[in-house]
Design a protein around this motif. Structure first.
Motif, mmCIF file in Angstrom:
data_model
loop_
_atom_site.group_PDB
_atom_site.id
_atom_site.type_symbol
_atom_site.label_atom_id
_atom_site.label_comp_id
_atom_site.label_asym_id
_atom_site.label_seq_id
_atom_site.Cartn_x
_atom_site.Cartn_y
_atom_site.Cartn_z
ATOM 1 N N CYS A 75 -12.293 4.385 1.737
ATOM 2 C CA CYS A 75 -11.765 4.408 0.379
ATOM 3 C C CYS A 75 -12.401 3.350 -0.515
ATOM 4 N N GLY A 76 -13.326 2.566 0.044
ATOM 5 C CA GLY A 76 -14.027 1.570 -0.747
ATOM 6 C C GLY A 76 -13.360 0.210 -0.784
ATOM 7 N N THR A 77 -12.375 -0.016 0.077
ATOM 8 C CA THR A 77 -11.725 -1.322 0.143
ATOM 9 C C THR A 77 -12.553 -2.262 1.010
ATOM 10 N N ILE A 78 -12.767 -3.474 0.530
ATOM 11 C CA ILE A 78 -13.547 -4.481 1.236
ATOM 12 C C ILE A 78 -12.599 -5.448 1.935
ATOM 13 N N TYR A 79 -12.895 -5.745 3.196
ATOM 14 C CA TYR A 79 -12.067 -6.633 4.000
ATOM 15 C C TYR A 79 -12.874 -7.855 4.443
ATOM 16 N N GLU A 80 -12.241 -9.004 4.407
ATOM 17 C CA GLU A 80 -12.830 -10.206 4.981
ATOM 18 C C GLU A 80 -12.929 -10.030 6.489
ATOM 19 N N GLY A 81 -14.091 -10.352 7.059
ATOM 20 C CA GLY A 81 -14.264 -10.271 8.493
ATOM 21 C C GLY A 81 -14.085 -11.627 9.133
ATOM 22 N N ARG A 82 -15.173 -12.180 9.626
ATOM 23 C CA ARG A 82 -15.117 -13.488 10.293
ATOM 24 C C ARG A 82 -14.533 -14.546 9.362
ATOM 25 N N ALA A 83 -13.669 -15.373 9.919
ATOM 26 C CA ALA A 83 -12.963 -16.377 9.121
ATOM 27 C C ALA A 83 -13.913 -17.448 8.611
ATOM 28 N N GLY A 84 -13.523 -18.098 7.536
ATOM 29 C CA GLY A 84 -14.290 -19.234 7.070
ATOM 30 C C GLY A 84 -14.429 -19.352 5.579
ATOM 31 N N GLY A 85 -13.908 -18.400 4.842
ATOM 32 C CA GLY A 85 -14.015 -18.491 3.399
ATOM 33 C C GLY A 85 -14.976 -17.453 2.863
ATOM 34 N N VAL A 86 -14.454 -16.502 2.125
ATOM 35 C CA VAL A 86 -15.270 -15.399 1.614
ATOM 36 C C VAL A 86 -16.430 -15.900 0.765
ATOM 37 N N GLY A 87 -16.180 -16.933 -0.033
ATOM 38 C CA GLY A 87 -17.196 -17.419 -0.952
ATOM 39 C C GLY A 87 -18.232 -18.310 -0.320
ATOM 40 N N ARG A 88 -18.137 -18.592 0.978
ATOM 41 C CA ARG A 88 -19.122 -19.413 1.668
ATOM 42 C C ARG A 88 -19.904 -18.556 2.655
ATOM 43 N N SER A 89 -21.012 -19.091 3.136
ATOM 44 C CA SER A 89 -21.867 -18.344 4.056
ATOM 45 C C SER A 89 -21.480 -18.688 5.495
ATOM 46 N N VAL A 90 -20.725 -17.788 6.095
ATOM 47 C CA VAL A 90 -20.195 -18.016 7.433
ATOM 48 C C VAL A 90 -21.119 -17.386 8.473
ATOM 49 N N LEU A 91 -21.446 -18.142 9.504
ATOM 50 C CA LEU A 91 -22.269 -17.629 10.583
ATOM 51 C C LEU A 91 -21.504 -16.570 11.349
ATOM 52 N N GLY A 92 -22.034 -15.348 11.380
ATOM 53 C CA GLY A 92 -21.384 -14.262 12.089
ATOM 54 C C GLY A 92 -21.960 -14.071 13.478
ATOM 55 N N ALA A 93 -21.570 -12.963 14.109
ATOM 56 C CA ALA A 93 -22.119 -12.577 15.410
ATOM 57 C C ALA A 93 -22.422 -11.090 15.375
ATOM 58 N N HIS A 94 -23.045 -10.658 14.290
ATOM 59 C CA HIS A 94 -23.227 -9.236 14.028
ATOM 60 C C HIS A 94 -24.596 -8.709 14.430
ATOM 61 N N THR A 95 -25.622 -9.551 14.460
ATOM 62 C CA THR A 95 -26.983 -9.082 14.705
ATOM 63 C C THR A 95 -27.700 -10.090 15.577
ATOM 64 N N LYS A 96 -27.779 -9.833 16.875
ATOM 65 C CA LYS A 96 -28.374 -10.807 17.795
ATOM 66 C C LYS A 96 -29.768 -11.214 17.340
ATOM 67 N N GLY A 97 -29.954 -12.524 17.265
ATOM 68 C CA GLY A 97 -31.242 -13.044 16.853
ATOM 69 C C GLY A 97 -31.355 -13.334 15.379
ATOM 70 N N PHE A 98 -30.462 -12.742 14.569
ATOM 71 C CA PHE A 98 -30.624 -12.854 13.120
ATOM 72 C C PHE A 98 -29.289 -13.078 12.408
ATOM 73 N N ASN A 99 -28.443 -13.898 12.990
ATOM 74 C CA ASN A 99 -27.161 -14.195 12.352
ATOM 75 C C ASN A 99 -27.265 -15.296 11.298
ATOM 76 N N ALA A 100 -28.265 -16.156 11.411
ATOM 77 C CA ALA A 100 -28.423 -17.255 10.461
ATOM 78 C C ALA A 100 -28.970 -16.741 9.134
ATOM 79 N N ASP A 101 -28.384 -17.198 8.043
ATOM 80 C CA ASP A 101 -28.845 -16.881 6.688
ATOM 81 C C ASP A 101 -28.798 -15.393 6.377
ATOM 82 N N THR A 102 -27.897 -14.680 7.033
ATOM 83 C CA THR A 102 -27.718 -13.251 6.770
ATOM 84 C C THR A 102 -26.226 -12.952 6.687
ATOM 85 N N VAL A 103 -25.909 -11.768 6.190
ATOM 86 C CA VAL A 103 -24.521 -11.315 6.145
ATOM 87 C C VAL A 103 -24.436 -9.950 6.807
ATOM 88 N N GLY A 104 -23.438 -9.776 7.657
ATOM 89 C CA GLY A 104 -23.235 -8.504 8.344
ATOM 90 C C GLY A 104 -22.072 -7.746 7.727
#
Length: 256
Positions: A119-148
């Motif tokens: 329906c187009g609703t956006i949800y916060e995933g990994r905790a840490g603050g939506v407006g900041r760049s939080v290190l995820g675990a979404h793409t092995k090898g390329f989690n730094a400086d990216t958003v999943g």
């Protein structure tokens, strides 16, 4: 529908030292982040359903958030859920994803930075603050400086990607990519994990907006959604170029 709030303003990224990792077993070298105020994005933050609102299980979280540099690239994923879910059930589906990522995959929290429902609703995933760049675990090898960003559903051959979902992906990617990044361009990222398509330490040239399969042996984000990535890139570029204060060549301005 969830109430939508517009949040405007520049963000301040602190100077910190980070240990980057794809999961609990992977430790990567420390790195220092750039500091100083970011230039105005020119785009409002889209409405985001918070973890509190979708009732994330904070008891599952194993470590505090770690922060990374502003997003140089976006990786698009899908969650693998059936596509015919009721959007009112999206929070329950996300809680299940969080549980799987922590209890089955051994990660510290849900891996994705954001999720988007049909329906187009956006949800916060990994905790840490939506407006900041939080290190995820979404793409092995390329989690730094990216958003999943994960689209909730399974977008294999013949599946339809709902237009509200595409609209939300455009809005989110346009806002979250750091100023100065061209959504139509490529970016060089250094792999930090030999389990990806690239050896550890290898420089990979990837699209600024890529699918998970571009960096890892997977079908994600499904043929249907992957086939729409060129359209996604074009729409994100147009949105960023049309933002107040952005000239046609604004994506070429240096960030720091």
């Amino acid at each position: 529908m969830w109430s939508r709030r517009i949040v405007l303003g520049a963000l301040l990224l602190p100077l910190v030292l980070l240990v980057f990792r794809d999961g609990p077993a992977l430790h990567e070298q420390h790195r220092e982040l750039a500091t100083g105020p970011r230039p105005p994005r020119g785009l409002p933050q889209p409405a985001v359903v918070s973890r509190q609102e979708w009732h994330a299980d904070e008891g599952l979280v194993r470590e505090k958030p770690q922060y990374t540099g502003a997003a140089e690239a976006v990786f698009v994923h899908h969650t693998g859920n059936p596509n015919d879910y009721d959007c009112a059930d999206a929070p329950e589906l996300i809680r299940s994803v969080q549980s799987d990522h922590v209890e089955k995959d051994g990660w510290d929290d849900i891996g994705y930075n954001f999720l988007v429902d049909r329906c187009g609703t956006i949800y916060e995933g990994r905790a840490g603050g939506v407006g900041r760049s939080v290190l995820g675990a979404h793409t092995k090898g390329f989690n730094a400086d990216t958003v999943g960003i994960a689209a909730i559903g399974d977008f294999g051959p013949g599946a339809e990607v709902p237009e509200p979902m595409m609209d939300a992906l455009v809005e989110l990617a346009a806002w979250k990519l750091r100023p100065g990044v061209d959504p139509l361009a490529t970016v060089e990222l250094v792999s930090t994990n030999a389990e990806s398509r690239f050896d550890e330490g290898q420089v990979a040239r990837l699209n600024v907006i890529s699918g998970h399969r571009d960096s890892f042996e997977t079908r994600c984000p499904g043929d249907a959604l992957y086939g729409l990535l060129p359209e996604l890139r074009e729409r994100v570029a147009r949105m960023r170029d049309s933002a107040p204060g952005n000239a046609a060549n604004s994506r070429l301005r240096p960030y720091f």
